[in-house]
Design an enzyme around this catalytic site. Structure first.
Site, short mmCIF file in Angstrom:
data_model
loop_
_atom_site.label_atom_id
_atom_site.label_comp_id
_atom_site.label_asym_id
_atom_site.label_seq_id
_atom_site.Cartn_x
_atom_site.Cartn_y
_atom_site.Cartn_z
N TYR A 187 -12.58 4.81 -14.83
CA TYR A 187 -12.78 3.79 -13.99
C TYR A 187 -13.17 2.43 -14.79
O TYR A 187 -12.66 1.33 -14.64
CB TYR A 187 -13.37 4.25 -12.60
CG TYR A 187 -13.43 3.05 -11.73
CD1 TYR A 187 -12.60 2.82 -10.97
CD2 TYR A 187 -14.93 2.37 -11.66
CE1 TYR A 187 -12.74 1.63 -10.12
CE2 TYR A 187 -14.90 1.55 -10.72
CZ TYR A 187 -13.98 1.04 -9.82
OH TYR A 187 -14.16 -0.10 -9.10
N ASP A 216 0.75 -1.14 0.05
CA ASP A 216 0.01 -0.09 -0.16
C ASP A 216 0.89 1.23 0.00
O ASP A 216 1.93 1.24 0.60
CB ASP A 216 -0.90 0.00 1.14
CG ASP A 216 -2.11 0.96 0.72
OD1 ASP A 216 -3.04 0.15 0.64
OD2 ASP A 216 -2.03 2.23 1.04
N THR A 242 -15.90 0.93 0.88
CA THR A 242 -14.53 1.22 0.82
C THR A 242 -14.65 2.68 0.75
O THR A 242 -15.79 3.43 0.54
CB THR A 242 -13.73 0.68 -0.30
OG1 THR A 242 -14.43 1.39 -1.65
CG2 THR A 242 -14.06 -1.01 -0.42
N LYS A 252 -11.48 -0.99 -15.71
CA LYS A 252 -11.93 -2.31 -15.03
C LYS A 252 -12.50 -3.34 -16.08
O LYS A 252 -12.39 -4.44 -15.84
CB LYS A 252 -12.95 -1.91 -14.17
CG LYS A 252 -12.77 -1.24 -12.67
CD LYS A 252 -11.70 -2.17 -11.99
CE LYS A 252 -11.47 -1.49 -10.45
NZ LYS A 252 -10.26 -2.37 -10.08
#
Length: 312
Positions: free
Chosen positions: A180, A45, A214, A184
């Site tokens: 996005y 991360d 999230t 994806k």
């Protein structure tokens, strides 16, 4: 190098797993779930913000997850490199090898959002999101696959697993998320190609389209992602998705490759992608008007496409 300890029992006992974007959200849940099943985990991360900028860039969230795993009796190490660079992706693999002597499973999960309607989406925000998601999947996959190919050529064919993270936006589209959704969708195509290419090296590759709370989804889909009342099942908890990821990352998933799954709450769905629908072959060229007539007739017999997220 971490001193070796006895492997704990579990579905992934003895396996080494690298999880990208594992400091928070889904990645954190996956890392903890793998560790609970006996895996040794490389926790990657950068510690950046939800839009990929700012943040700590210090590995702070990854360190917290590693500390949590170690406190529970597991083994884990921090990787703070940028996996969307060749150097960072290569060091993710080398960190696993240096710390634990092997790499068995790669979970590509890192990414961020910069949502804009298409007419307001500038090139920098397009490039940053595609880089983070699509390039951030390709490079770790490439370097892990090169390691597994070398193992196979040395007579040590691995039982290797890759789980890529797509999205419902990549499968159906999502208003305001052109960058996005495109990234994806690309991850799904990359998964299919990788599964076909890497099977000879003992590598299974699958993709997951998760739905969970999230930092990205709690803003974009605030109502759907709201926490439940006390005592109610938290359908959007990231930990609900992790059991499928752990199973796909284990040796138990033998024979399952080139597949795309949706996971949400207590639901697992096998996604069935593009395949031929109604067709008409007249054996000769059509005029434009005739082509239009044919399309209208075929569409009348075709299944309706899924609803794009956010479309009215």
């Amino acid at each position: 190098m971490t001193a070796p300890t006895a492997h704990r029992a579990g579905l992934c006992a003895g396996r080494v797993v690298a999880v990208t974007g594992a400091g928070r959200g889904l990645g954190r849940a996956h890392a903890l779930a793998f560790a609970a099943e006996g895996a040794r985990v490389v926790v990657n991360d950068l510690g950046v913000g939800p839009d990929g900028g700012g943040g700590e860039r210090s590995g702070g969230p990854a360190r917290a997850v590693v500390d949590e795993i170690v406190a529970a009796g597991g083994e884990a190490v921090v990787h703070g490199g940028d996996i969307a660079t060749a150097e960072g992706a290569a060091s993710l693999v080398s960190t696993a090898l240096d710390a634990f002597g092997r790499l068995d499973t790669l979970v590509n999960n890192a990414g961020f959002l910069r949502d804009r309607m298409l007419v307001n989406l500038d090139e920098d925000d397009w490039d940053a999101v595609v880089r983070g998601h699509l390039r951030g999947h390709f490079l770790p996959l490439k370097h892990a696959a090169a390691h597994w190919r070398a193992e196979t050529k040395a007579g040590r064919t691995p039982v290797a697993r890759v789980i890529n993270t797509s999205s419902g936006a990549g499968l159906l589209g999502s208003v305001g998320q052109g960058n996005y959704a495109a990234a994806k969708a690309g991850i799904v195509a990359l998964t299919l190609v990788a599964a076909a290419e890497l099977g000879r090296y003992g590598v299974h590759v699958n993709a997951l389209a998760p739905a969970a709370r999230t930092r990205m989804t709690e803003r974009t889909f605030a109502e759907a992602m709201a926490a439940p009342g006390e005592g109610e099942f938290d359908a959007m908890a990231p930990a609900n998705v992790s059991p499928l990821v752990v199973w796909l990352g284990s040796a138990a998933s033998d024979g399952v490759t080139g597949r795309v799954f949706e996971a949400e709450a207590g639901r697992i769905t096998v996604m069935e992608g593009w395949r031929p629908g109604p067709t008409d072959d007249r054996g000769a060229r059509r005029s434009p008007a005739e082509a239009g007539e044919t399309v209208r007739r075929l569409l009348a017999d075709a299944e309706k496409p899924g609803q794009v997220y956010g479309a009215s």
